[in-house]
Design a protein around this motif. Structure first.
Motif, PDB file in Angstrom:
ATOM      1  N   MET A   1       0.843  -1.166   0.000  1.00  6.05           N
ATOM      2  CA  MET A   1       0.000   0.000   0.000  1.00  6.05           C
ATOM      3  C   MET A   1       0.894   1.236   0.000  1.00  6.05           C
ATOM      4  O   MET A   1       1.866   1.315   0.734  1.00  6.05           O
ATOM      5  CB  MET A   1      -0.890  -0.034   1.241  1.00  6.05           C
ATOM      6  N   SER A   2       0.569   2.178  -0.827  1.00  7.65           N
ATOM      7  CA  SER A   2       1.347   3.407  -0.875  1.00  7.65           C
ATOM      8  C   SER A   2       0.609   4.516  -0.130  1.00  7.65           C
ATOM      9  O   SER A   2      -0.615   4.527  -0.059  1.00  7.65           O
ATOM     10  CB  SER A   2       1.610   3.822  -2.320  1.00  7.65           C
ATOM     11  N   PHE A   3       1.389   5.425   0.446  1.00  8.45           N
ATOM     12  CA  PHE A   3       0.843   6.541   1.206  1.00  8.45           C
ATOM     13  C   PHE A   3       1.377   7.849   0.652  1.00  8.45           C
ATOM     14  O   PHE A   3       2.498   7.892   0.144  1.00  8.45           O
ATOM     15  CB  PHE A   3       1.281   6.483   2.672  1.00  8.45           C
ATOM     16  N   ASN A   4       0.603   8.900   0.795  1.00 12.16           N
ATOM     17  CA  ASN A   4       1.177  10.224   0.611  1.00 12.16           C
ATOM     18  C   ASN A   4       1.750  10.640   1.971  1.00 12.16           C
ATOM     19  O   ASN A   4       1.632   9.892   2.958  1.00 12.16           O
ATOM     20  CB  ASN A   4       0.152  11.225   0.053  1.00 12.16           C
ATOM     21  N   TYR A   5       2.360  11.805   2.051  1.00 12.86           N
ATOM     22  CA  TYR A   5       3.049  12.216   3.283  1.00 12.86           C
ATOM     23  C   TYR A   5       2.093  12.274   4.478  1.00 12.86           C
ATOM     24  O   TYR A   5       2.392  11.728   5.552  1.00 12.86           O
ATOM     25  CB  TYR A   5       3.730  13.576   3.082  1.00 12.86           C
ATOM     26  N   ASP A   6       0.932  12.891   4.306  1.00 12.99           N
ATOM     27  CA  ASP A   6      -0.017  13.024   5.422  1.00 12.99           C
ATOM     28  C   ASP A   6      -0.523  11.664   5.890  1.00 12.99           C
ATOM     29  O   ASP A   6      -0.658  11.414   7.094  1.00 12.99           O
ATOM     30  CB  ASP A   6      -1.196  13.921   5.030  1.00 12.99           C
ATOM     31  N   GLN A   7      -0.791  10.754   4.947  1.00 22.83           N
ATOM     32  CA  GLN A   7      -1.237   9.416   5.319  1.00 22.83           C
ATOM     33  C   GLN A   7      -0.131   8.667   6.069  1.00 22.83           C
ATOM     34  O   GLN A   7      -0.399   7.959   7.035  1.00 22.83           O
ATOM     35  CB  GLN A   7      -1.644   8.627   4.075  1.00 22.83           C
ATOM     36  N   PHE A   8       1.110   8.820   5.605  1.00 21.72           N
ATOM     37  CA  PHE A   8       2.232   8.163   6.264  1.00 21.72           C
ATOM     38  C   PHE A   8       2.373   8.645   7.703  1.00 21.72           C
ATOM     39  O   PHE A   8       2.524   7.845   8.630  1.00 21.72           O
ATOM     40  CB  PHE A   8       3.535   8.424   5.492  1.00 21.72           C
ATOM     41  N   VAL A   9       2.338   9.949   7.905  1.00 18.77           N
ATOM     42  CA  VAL A   9       2.468  10.524   9.251  1.00 18.77           C
ATOM     43  C   VAL A   9       1.354  10.006  10.155  1.00 18.77           C
ATOM     44  O   VAL A   9       1.599   9.602  11.298  1.00 18.77           O
ATOM     45  CB  VAL A   9       2.469  12.070   9.180  1.00 18.77           C
ATOM     46  N   ALA A  10       0.129   9.967   9.660  1.00 19.45           N
ATOM     47  CA  ALA A  10      -1.008   9.506  10.462  1.00 19.45           C
ATOM     48  C   ALA A  10      -0.908   8.013  10.781  1.00 19.45           C
ATOM     49  O   ALA A  10      -1.123   7.590  11.927  1.00 19.45           O
ATOM     50  CB  ALA A  10      -2.314   9.809   9.740  1.00 19.45           C
ATOM     51  N   ASN A  11      -0.557   7.199   9.782  1.00 18.11           N
ATOM     52  CA  ASN A  11      -0.458   5.752  10.008  1.00 18.11           C
ATOM     53  C   ASN A  11       0.709   5.400  10.916  1.00 18.11           C
ATOM     54  O   ASN A  11       0.591   4.506  11.762  1.00 18.11           O
ATOM     55  CB  ASN A  11      -0.349   5.011   8.680  1.00 18.11           C
ATOM     56  N   LEU A  12       1.841   6.077  10.779  1.00 16.82           N
ATOM     57  CA  LEU A  12       2.981   5.826  11.661  1.00 16.82           C
ATOM     58  C   LEU A  12       2.642   6.209  13.091  1.00 16.82           C
ATOM     59  O   LEU A  12       2.957   5.483  14.035  1.00 16.82           O
ATOM     60  CB  LEU A  12       4.220   6.579  11.175  1.00 16.82           C
TER      61      LEU A  12
END
Length: 114
Positions: A1-12
């Motif tokens: 699954m790929s994330f944009n920056y905001d999604q990455f920050v939220a998921n991490l």
């Protein structure tokens, strides 16, 4: 699954059980991303990134060796071989990694062995 920056920050933040708006968490995110990228560069083993360079030379009685820069910058050195010509034959000797402490004990100085 790929994330944009905001999604990455939220998921991490979700995986770390941290509030995604925490100032300390947000301050460390660039370092986390940089560390991950550097690890990928170090551990990615593509055949096209392997460089064999035979332009280096050794100096007798010296344990110092400077990696040649003609093929670019070395990130990881996997092995070093020394090619020694004897009469009409060239012999390959593979160098074995050792600790600095072992080298200091076995090779104490640059004076020629007697």
């Amino acid at each position: 699954m790929s994330f944009n920056y905001d999604q990455f920050v939220a998921n991490l933040a979700n995986m770390l059980v941290v509030d995604p708006t925490n100032a300390e968490y947000l301050a460390i995110i660039p370092t986390v991303i940089d560390d991950a990228e550097q690890r990928i560069y170090r551990e990615l083993d593509l055949l096209t990134t392997i460089v064999r360079d035979n332009s280096g030379t050794l100096t007798a009685n010296s344990r110092d060796f400077t990696l040649p820069q003609s093929a670019g910058r070395f990130v990881v050195t996997e092995s070093i071989n020394v090619f020694t010509p004897v009469n009409t034959t060239t012999y390959r000797q593979q160098m074995i990694p050792v600790s600095r402490e072992w080298m200091d004990a076995v090779y104490p100085d640059d004076a020629a062995c007697t």
